[in-house]
Design an enzyme around this catalytic site. Sequence first.
Site, PDB file in Angstrom:
ATOM      1  N   ASN A 169       2.588   2.688 -10.666  1.00 57.45           N
ATOM      2  CA  ASN A 169       1.304   2.748 -11.370  1.00 57.45           C
ATOM      3  C   ASN A 169       0.137   3.092 -10.445  1.00 57.45           C
ATOM      4  O   ASN A 169      -0.839   3.692 -10.879  1.00 57.45           O
ATOM      5  CB  ASN A 169       1.060   1.378 -12.039  1.00 57.45           C
ATOM      6  CG  ASN A 169      -0.384   1.177 -12.419  1.00 57.45           C
ATOM      7  OD1 ASN A 169      -0.860   1.746 -13.389  1.00 57.45           O
ATOM      8  ND2 ASN A 169      -1.114   0.370 -11.642  1.00 57.45           N
ATOM      9  N   SER A 185       2.061   8.500 -15.660  1.00 56.88           N
ATOM     10  CA  SER A 185       1.504   9.840 -15.566  1.00 56.88           C
ATOM     11  C   SER A 185       0.140   9.798 -16.225  1.00 56.88           C
ATOM     12  O   SER A 185      -0.674   8.900 -15.959  1.00 56.88           O
ATOM     13  CB  SER A 185       2.473  10.822 -16.238  1.00 56.88           C
ATOM     14  OG  SER A 185       1.920  12.101 -16.316  1.00 56.88           O
ATOM     15  N   ASP A 223       0.896  -1.159   0.000  1.00 55.23           N
ATOM     16  CA  ASP A 223       0.000   0.000   0.000  1.00 55.23           C
ATOM     17  C   ASP A 223       0.933   1.206   0.000  1.00 55.23           C
ATOM     18  O   ASP A 223       1.743   1.355   0.927  1.00 55.23           O
ATOM     19  CB  ASP A 223      -0.865  -0.038   1.272  1.00 55.23           C
ATOM     20  CG  ASP A 223      -1.803   1.154   1.387  1.00 55.23           C
ATOM     21  OD1 ASP A 223      -1.525   2.211   0.779  1.00 55.23           O
ATOM     22  OD2 ASP A 223      -2.810   1.036   2.115  1.00 55.23           O
ATOM     23  N   LYS A 258      -0.649  14.771 -11.183  1.00 55.71           N
ATOM     24  CA  LYS A 258      -0.019  14.251 -12.408  1.00 55.71           C
ATOM     25  C   LYS A 258       0.965  15.273 -13.003  1.00 55.71           C
ATOM     26  O   LYS A 258       1.979  14.873 -13.570  1.00 55.71           O
ATOM     27  CB  LYS A 258      -1.079  13.819 -13.425  1.00 55.71           C
ATOM     28  CG  LYS A 258      -1.849  12.567 -12.995  1.00 55.71           C
ATOM     29  CD  LYS A 258      -0.942  11.336 -12.785  1.00 55.71           C
ATOM     30  CE  LYS A 258      -1.729  10.083 -12.442  1.00 55.71           C
ATOM     31  NZ  LYS A 258      -0.895   8.896 -12.212  1.00 55.71           N
ATOM     32  N   LYS A 300      12.239   5.573  -3.716  1.00 51.96           N
ATOM     33  CA  LYS A 300      13.359   5.623  -2.756  1.00 51.96           C
ATOM     34  C   LYS A 300      13.699   4.235  -2.204  1.00 51.96           C
ATOM     35  O   LYS A 300      14.853   3.934  -1.936  1.00 51.96           O
ATOM     36  CB  LYS A 300      13.019   6.567  -1.581  1.00 51.96           C
ATOM     37  CG  LYS A 300      13.424   8.011  -1.848  1.00 51.96           C
ATOM     38  CD  LYS A 300      12.949   8.940  -0.742  1.00 51.96           C
ATOM     39  CE  LYS A 300      13.730   8.818   0.552  1.00 51.96           C
ATOM     40  NZ  LYS A 300      15.107   9.355   0.482  1.00 51.96           N
ATOM     41  N   TYR A 322      -6.372  16.025  -8.990  1.00 46.34           N
ATOM     42  CA  TYR A 322      -5.785  14.968  -9.829  1.00 46.34           C
ATOM     43  C   TYR A 322      -4.713  15.556 -10.749  1.00 46.34           C
ATOM     44  O   TYR A 322      -3.600  15.018 -10.821  1.00 46.34           O
ATOM     45  CB  TYR A 322      -6.869  14.273 -10.654  1.00 46.34           C
ATOM     46  CG  TYR A 322      -6.314  13.159 -11.512  1.00 46.34           C
ATOM     47  CD1 TYR A 322      -5.757  12.023 -10.929  1.00 46.34           C
ATOM     48  CD2 TYR A 322      -6.325  13.244 -12.905  1.00 46.34           C
ATOM     49  CE1 TYR A 322      -5.241  10.991 -11.716  1.00 46.34           C
ATOM     50  CE2 TYR A 322      -5.805  12.214 -13.687  1.00 46.34           C
ATOM     51  CZ  TYR A 322      -5.262  11.095 -13.082  1.00 46.34           C
ATOM     52  OH  TYR A 322      -4.740  10.080 -13.859  1.00 46.34           O
TER      53      TYR A 322
HETATM   54  N1  LIG Z   1      -7.839   4.855 -16.763  1.00 47.81           N
HETATM   55  C1  LIG Z   1      -7.465   6.013 -17.259  1.00 47.81           C
HETATM   56  O1  LIG Z   1      -8.205   6.634 -18.049  1.00 47.81           O
HETATM   57  C2  LIG Z   1      -6.113   6.583 -16.910  1.00 47.81           C
HETATM   58  C3  LIG Z   1      -5.599   7.593 -17.724  1.00 47.81           C
HETATM   59  C4  LIG Z   1      -4.368   8.140 -17.424  1.00 47.81           C
HETATM   60  C5  LIG Z   1      -3.659   7.676 -16.333  1.00 47.81           C
HETATM   61  N2  LIG Z   1      -4.172   6.686 -15.546  1.00 47.81           N
HETATM   62  C6  LIG Z   1      -3.386   6.250 -14.393  1.00 47.81           C
HETATM   63  O2  LIG Z   1      -3.177   4.864 -14.457  1.00 47.81           O
HETATM   64  C7  LIG Z   1      -2.919   4.366 -13.140  1.00 47.81           C
HETATM   65  C8  LIG Z   1      -3.706   3.083 -12.922  1.00 47.81           C
HETATM   66  O3  LIG Z   1      -5.080   3.361 -13.017  1.00 47.81           O
HETATM   67  P1  LIG Z   1      -6.101   2.401 -13.794  1.00 47.81           P
HETATM   68  O4  LIG Z   1      -6.663   3.165 -14.920  1.00 47.81           O
HETATM   69  O5  LIG Z   1      -5.496   1.094 -14.049  1.00 47.81           O
HETATM   70  O6  LIG Z   1      -7.279   2.304 -12.702  1.00 47.81           O
HETATM   71  P2  LIG Z   1      -7.691   1.136 -11.694  1.00 47.81           P
HETATM   72  O7  LIG Z   1      -8.036  -0.098 -12.464  1.00 47.81           O
HETATM   73  O8  LIG Z   1      -8.731   1.721 -10.823  1.00 47.81           O
HETATM   74  O9  LIG Z   1      -6.357   0.838 -10.886  1.00 47.81           O
HETATM   75  C9  LIG Z   1      -5.899   1.667  -9.846  1.00 47.81           C
HETATM   76  C10 LIG Z   1      -4.924   0.854  -9.040  1.00 47.81           C
HETATM   77  O10 LIG Z   1      -4.300   1.706  -8.061  1.00 47.81           O
HETATM   78  C11 LIG Z   1      -4.353   0.991  -6.840  1.00 47.81           C
HETATM   79  N3  LIG Z   1      -4.257   1.843  -5.655  1.00 47.81           N
HETATM   80  C12 LIG Z   1      -5.052   2.865  -5.268  1.00 47.81           C
HETATM   81  N4  LIG Z   1      -4.622   3.349  -4.088  1.00 47.81           N
HETATM   82  C13 LIG Z   1      -3.527   2.621  -3.734  1.00 47.81           C
HETATM   83  C14 LIG Z   1      -2.649   2.625  -2.637  1.00 47.81           C
HETATM   84  N5  LIG Z   1      -2.790   3.459  -1.602  1.00 47.81           N
HETATM   85  N6  LIG Z   1      -1.603   1.731  -2.617  1.00 47.81           N
HETATM   86  C15 LIG Z   1      -1.439   0.850  -3.629  1.00 47.81           C
HETATM   87  N7  LIG Z   1      -2.278   0.781  -4.679  1.00 47.81           N
HETATM   88  C16 LIG Z   1      -3.297   1.656  -4.724  1.00 47.81           C
HETATM   89  C17 LIG Z   1      -5.663   0.235  -6.873  1.00 47.81           C
HETATM   90  O11 LIG Z   1      -5.627  -0.767  -5.888  1.00 47.81           O
HETATM   91  P3  LIG Z   1      -6.938  -1.341  -5.128  1.00 47.81           P
HETATM   92  O12 LIG Z   1      -7.444  -2.468  -6.001  1.00 47.81           O
HETATM   93  O13 LIG Z   1      -6.421  -1.824  -3.824  1.00 47.81           O
HETATM   94  O14 LIG Z   1      -7.917  -0.216  -5.006  1.00 47.81           O
HETATM   95  C18 LIG Z   1      -5.607  -0.293  -8.295  1.00 47.81           C
HETATM   96  O15 LIG Z   1      -4.779  -1.424  -8.372  1.00 47.81           O
HETATM   97  C19 LIG Z   1      -3.237   5.494 -12.180  1.00 47.81           C
HETATM   98  O16 LIG Z   1      -2.026   6.097 -11.757  1.00 47.81           O
HETATM   99  C20 LIG Z   1      -4.040   6.464 -13.047  1.00 47.81           C
HETATM  100  O17 LIG Z   1      -3.904   7.796 -12.613  1.00 47.81           O
HETATM  101  C21 LIG Z   1      -5.380   6.119 -15.814  1.00 47.81           C
END
Ligand SMILES: NC(=O)c1ccc[n+]([C@@H]2O[C@H](COP(=O)([O-])OP(=O)(O)OC[C@H]3O[C@@H](n4cnc5c(N)ncnc54)[C@H](OP(=O)(O)O)[C@@H]3O)[C@@H](O)[C@H]2O)c1
Length: 271
Positions: free
Chosen positions: A81, A132, A54, A150, A114, A146
């Site tokens: 990620n 990002s 976490d 980013k 780190k 947000y």
């Molecule tokens: N989807 C988009 O449109 C999009 C676009 C640009 C960038 N991104 C970026 O892509 C990354 C992944 O997002 P995603 O789209 O794959 O969404 P997602 O399926 O909702 O995945 C988010 C992940 O982050 C984890 N997470 C949240 N808080 C956490 C914490 N405190 N410690 C460890 N893990 C944590 C979640 O874990 P849990 O299962 O435990 O909640 C989940 O595995 C993010 O950084 C997001 O900003 C997404």
Amino acid sequence: MTRTILITGSSSGIGRATAKLFHEQGWNVIATMRSPEKETELTALENVLVTRLDVQDSASITSAVGAGLERFGRIDVLLNNAGYGAFGPLEAVPMEKARRQFDVNVMGLLETTKAVLPHLRVSGGGTVINISSIGGKVTFPLGTLYHGTKFAVEGLSEALHYELATIGVNVKLVEPGIVDTDFAGRSFDFTNDDSLTEYQEFVNTFLTAQAQLAVGGDKPEVVAETVYRAATDETDRLRYPAGPYATELLAQRAATDDATFIGGIKAQFGL
Ligand SMILES: NC(=O)c1ccc[n+]([C@@H]2O[C@H](COP(=O)([O-])OP(=O)(O)OC[C@H]3O[C@@H](n4cnc5c(N)ncnc54)[C@H](OP(=O)(O)O)[C@@H]3O)[C@@H](O)[C@H]2O)c1
């Protein structure tokens, strides 16, 4: 020699798709997540270690890195990620939520980096890849928090790449566009306050446009492939837009002045 990647947020979406792709490509994968006890699919794969991390829990970061090194003996690539999106009018957002957004998307990324760096330094190099977003270069309405995180990821990664080059570590930014994951569902933390009547028309206009924007995004596998390219192209290239939409939007942003570009965003959101 088999290479090893450590991924944060592997329970779903981009992190999960990336864990699967690297596994298919013969890598060792340290698939970290907040609730590994819920995982069944990745746990069953050979050369995949599913372990708890976490990014808000320092002890879990240290122990996940330690468990990965113990199992595979090395880490070549770190993929930061884990993240989610806090949106809503700033006035409506409690500071606790604002802090949490920066804690997960920025401080957690720094702390995980780190924790892995001493190993990368001593072993002679590696790659840190930070997820990002197009949202690290352009903004959508009601995304103060947000986008703040980013834009921070963009800036800190660019700054960090200078010093890490001296120890043979490349820093890379992968910039997804709109991706079909849980991001628009459980990872979309929208806060509103109906009593702030002056904002409500704006909020409703945003929510209608945002729901349409979320339809038909890229598959997370598109981003996973971009991460794979960044991890394996053996260049010091810094930025990798993921997919055609992100590539086109970021090129447009770079070629357009503020007033024109922001005017286009307003039109897109009916503002
Ligand atoms: N989807 C988009 O449109 C999009 C676009 C640009 C960038 N991104 C970026 O892509 C990354 C992944 O997002 P995603 O789209 O794959 O969404 P997602 O399926 O909702 O995945 C988010 C992940 O982050 C984890 N997470 C949240 N808080 C956490 C914490 N405190 N410690 C460890 N893990 C944590 C979640 O874990 P849990 O299962 O435990 O909640 C989940 O595995 C993010 O950084 C997001 O900003 C997404």
